[in-house]
Design an enzyme around this catalytic site. Structure first.
Site, PDB file in Angstrom:
ATOM      1  N   SER A   1       1.082  -0.986  -0.259  1.00 40.15           N
ATOM      2  CA  SER A   1      -0.264  -0.084   0.104  1.00 40.15           C
ATOM      3  C   SER A   1       0.971   0.904   0.128  1.00 40.15           C
ATOM      4  CB  SER A   1      -0.587   0.169   1.505  1.00 40.15           C
ATOM      5  OG  SER A   1      -0.734  -0.543   2.891  1.00 40.15           O
TER       6      SER A   1
ATOM      7  N   ARG B   1       6.622  -8.764  -7.447  1.00 38.95           N
ATOM      8  CA  ARG B   1       6.624 -10.422  -8.375  1.00 38.95           C
ATOM      9  C   ARG B   1       5.556  -9.929  -8.503  1.00 38.95           C
ATOM     10  NH1 ARG B   1       9.630 -11.443  -2.768  1.00 38.95           N
ATOM     11  NH2 ARG B   1      11.775 -11.403  -3.327  1.00 38.95           N
TER      12      ARG B   1
ATOM     13  N   TYR C   1      -3.774  -4.074  -2.280  1.00 40.07           N
ATOM     14  CA  TYR C   1      -3.830  -3.543  -0.649  1.00 40.07           C
ATOM     15  C   TYR C   1      -4.165  -1.901  -0.931  1.00 40.07           C
ATOM     16  CZ  TYR C   1      -0.108  -6.642  -0.823  1.00 40.07           C
ATOM     17  OH  TYR C   1       0.523  -7.879  -0.253  1.00 40.07           O
TER      18      TYR C   1
ATOM     19  N   LYS D   1       7.707   1.982  16.791  1.00 39.25           N
ATOM     20  CA  LYS D   1       6.346   2.767  17.444  1.00 39.25           C
ATOM     21  C   LYS D   1       5.155   1.713  17.498  1.00 39.25           C
ATOM     22  CE  LYS D   1       5.185   3.419  13.199  1.00 39.25           C
ATOM     23  NZ  LYS D   1       4.405   2.360  12.107  1.00 39.25           N
TER      24      LYS D   1
ATOM     25  N   ASP E   1       4.187   9.422  14.801  1.00 37.00           N
ATOM     26  CA  ASP E   1       3.728   8.557  14.037  1.00 37.00           C
ATOM     27  C   ASP E   1       3.923   7.721  14.838  1.00 37.00           C
ATOM     28  OD1 ASP E   1       3.940   6.196  12.025  1.00 37.00           O
ATOM     29  OD2 ASP E   1       5.986   6.576  11.691  1.00 37.00           O
TER      30      ASP E   1
ATOM     31  N   SER F   1      -4.312   1.283  11.553  1.00 32.42           N
ATOM     32  CA  SER F   1      -2.789   1.182  11.353  1.00 32.42           C
ATOM     33  C   SER F   1      -2.971  -1.076  12.006  1.00 32.42           C
ATOM     34  CB  SER F   1      -2.341   1.280  13.095  1.00 32.42           C
ATOM     35  OG  SER F   1      -1.494   0.410  13.262  1.00 32.42           O
ATOM     36  N   ARG F   2      -2.388  -1.108  11.015  1.00 29.81           N
ATOM     37  CA  ARG F   2      -1.958  -3.058  10.764  1.00 29.81           C
ATOM     38  C   ARG F   2      -1.888  -3.219  12.507  1.00 29.81           C
ATOM     39  NH1 ARG F   2       1.972  -3.609   5.547  1.00 29.81           N
ATOM     40  NH2 ARG F   2       2.072  -1.457   6.296  1.00 29.81           N
TER      41      ARG F   2
ATOM     42  N   VAL G   1       1.457  -7.884   6.388  1.00 28.52           N
ATOM     43  CA  VAL G   1       2.453  -7.934   7.631  1.00 28.52           C
ATOM     44  C   VAL G   1       2.822  -6.839   8.450  1.00 28.52           C
ATOM     45  CG1 VAL G   1       4.899  -7.949   7.228  1.00 28.52           C
ATOM     46  CG2 VAL G   1       4.314  -9.007   5.793  1.00 28.52           C
TER      47      VAL G   1
ATOM     48  N   GLU H   1       4.294  -5.204  11.059  1.00 28.91           N
ATOM     49  CA  GLU H   1       5.452  -4.721  11.352  1.00 28.91           C
ATOM     50  C   GLU H   1       6.109  -5.520  13.331  1.00 28.91           C
ATOM     51  OE1 GLU H   1       8.633  -6.093  10.095  1.00 28.91           O
ATOM     52  OE2 GLU H   1       8.125  -5.011   7.541  1.00 28.91           O
TER      53      GLU H   1
END
Length: 380
Positions: free
Chosen positions: A15, A36, A53, A193, A246, A256-257, A281, A283
């Site tokens: 994204s 890919r 995304y 964060k 952030d 936010s993931r 993902v 992180e």
């Protein structure tokens, strides 16, 4: 707007990479985006849309996608690398044959490499040895950027050319790009964060109030800056977009993931269920494990991160995270003003004083008892 046309390569089809590719094209750059997935490449080239995304975002039609790394990198002056941390080094290694020392390489990935504890710009440095290396970080939710909501980011590099060219290539009326020379601090802010976004998501799901969430974010900032300074960063960096900026957005938004993973766990899901439901993902999950190990090694006090680690990996209930927050030592607020060690020493000094006072009072009481006893003996 860019002062002159620049060739930009974006590595990654997620994204944020997609949003930056479109911004650069809006600014008049020639943009090639590598990924890919051939199906996604075809969709971007024909529909100007990244359906996986950013499905509702209409990209600039000038962005050309490809699965051919050589073709994407051929004439690029600026290379933006938006690859998850687990695959970051392997993609850089695959691209090395077509990278040139005069190119500007900029990481947009907010993560830490598992085996080496290197940040992504350090991986770039190690793999290429190039001079023009930087990192982009800040409160940058990709879906809001796609909606052209007013947004700001930081380009951090010790190299003035890198800072200037990124500002020229990406700065526009809705996406502001600010400069920093503390690459390490900015990049650490972006990675750290993510830990506290998971904790904030849990807190929200558990129904904790605004006071609690505010305290969580503020103490998180203290932990982040404490760890980063131990790693050689400038604490003032954490007052900026890549630090507190952030942190606020990531700990406050269900876009936010990492926040969403925490929220799902706060609702009672396991870590595996939360990550599977996300489909992308997060992180922060890996970052918690790496940072807690490093903090223990360096002797850095990080009670929130440690508490979250136990929830994520040791099966401790999410409710116990709140207890961790409240049971930590009451020490310094801003320790770069009043050092934590000073407060701890004051507590020890006061405890010794109290102990000495009790001893003195006890001896005084015993002395008075002896006086009364002697007086009684004389009167007997």
């Amino acid at each position: 707007m860019a002062e002159q046309q620049i060739n930009v390569a974006v590595l990654g089809g997620g994204s944020f990479g997609t949003a930056l590719a479109s911004i650069a094209a809006d600014n008049g750059a020639r943009v090639h985006q590598w990924m890919r997935d051939e199906t996604l490449v075809a969709q971007i080239n024909h529909e100007h849309r990244n359906g996986r995304y950013l499905p509702h975002y209409v990209m600039n039609s000038a962005v050309q996608a490809s699965t051919d790394l050589q073709a994407v990198l051929a004439d690029a002056e600026l290379v933006l690398i938006a690859i998850p941390s687990k695959a970051f080094r392997s993609v850089v290694q695959a691209a090395k044959a077509w990278l040139r020392p005069e190119q500007i390489l900029v990481s947009t990935t907010k993560g830490i490499e598992q085996d080496s504890f290197l940040l992504m710009s350090q991986v770039l440095e190690q793999e290429t040895g190039f001079t023009h290396i930087g990192v982009i970080a800040g409160p940058n939710l990709a879906s809001e950027i796609a909606d052209k909501q007013l947004t700001a980011t930081v380009i951090a590099s010790a190299d003035p050319l890198t800072r200037t060219r990124v500002q020229q290539a990406l700065g526009c009326r809705y996406f502001r790009v600010y400069a920093s020379d503390d690459r390490h601090g900015v990049e650490l802010g972006g990675a750290l964060k993510n830990i506290y976004a998971i904790a904030a998501g849990m807190a929200a799901a558990l129904g904790m109030g605004e006071n609690t969430r505010s305290m969580l974010m503020t103490r998180a900032l203290a932990e982040m800056s404490r760890f980063a300074v131990a790693e050689g960063a400038n604490p003032m960096t954490f007052l900026g977009l890549a630090g507190v900026g952030d942190l606020i957005v990531t700990c406050s938004s269900n876009l936010s993931r990492n926040y969403r993973v925490g929220y799902a766990m706060g609702e009672g899901r396991t870590l595996e269920e939360a990550v599977d439901a996300l489909g992308q993902v997060a992180e922060g999950v890996n970052t918690v494990k790496l940072v807690c190990a490093k903090a223990s090694e360096m002797g850095v006090y990080m009670p929130l991160a440690e508490g979250l680690y136990h929830v994520l990996f040791d099966g401790v209930p999410a409710q116990d995270m709140a207890r961790t927050l409240m049971m930590g030592e009451q020490s310094s607020d801003v320790e770069f003003i009043l050092p934590r060690e000073t407060v701890q020493r004051e507590h020890r000094d006061q405890a010794l004083h109290n102990h000495a006072s009790k001893d003195h009072a006890s001896k005084d009481h015993a002395s008075k008892d002896q006086v009364f006893k002697n007086s009684g003996d004389k009167n007997a």
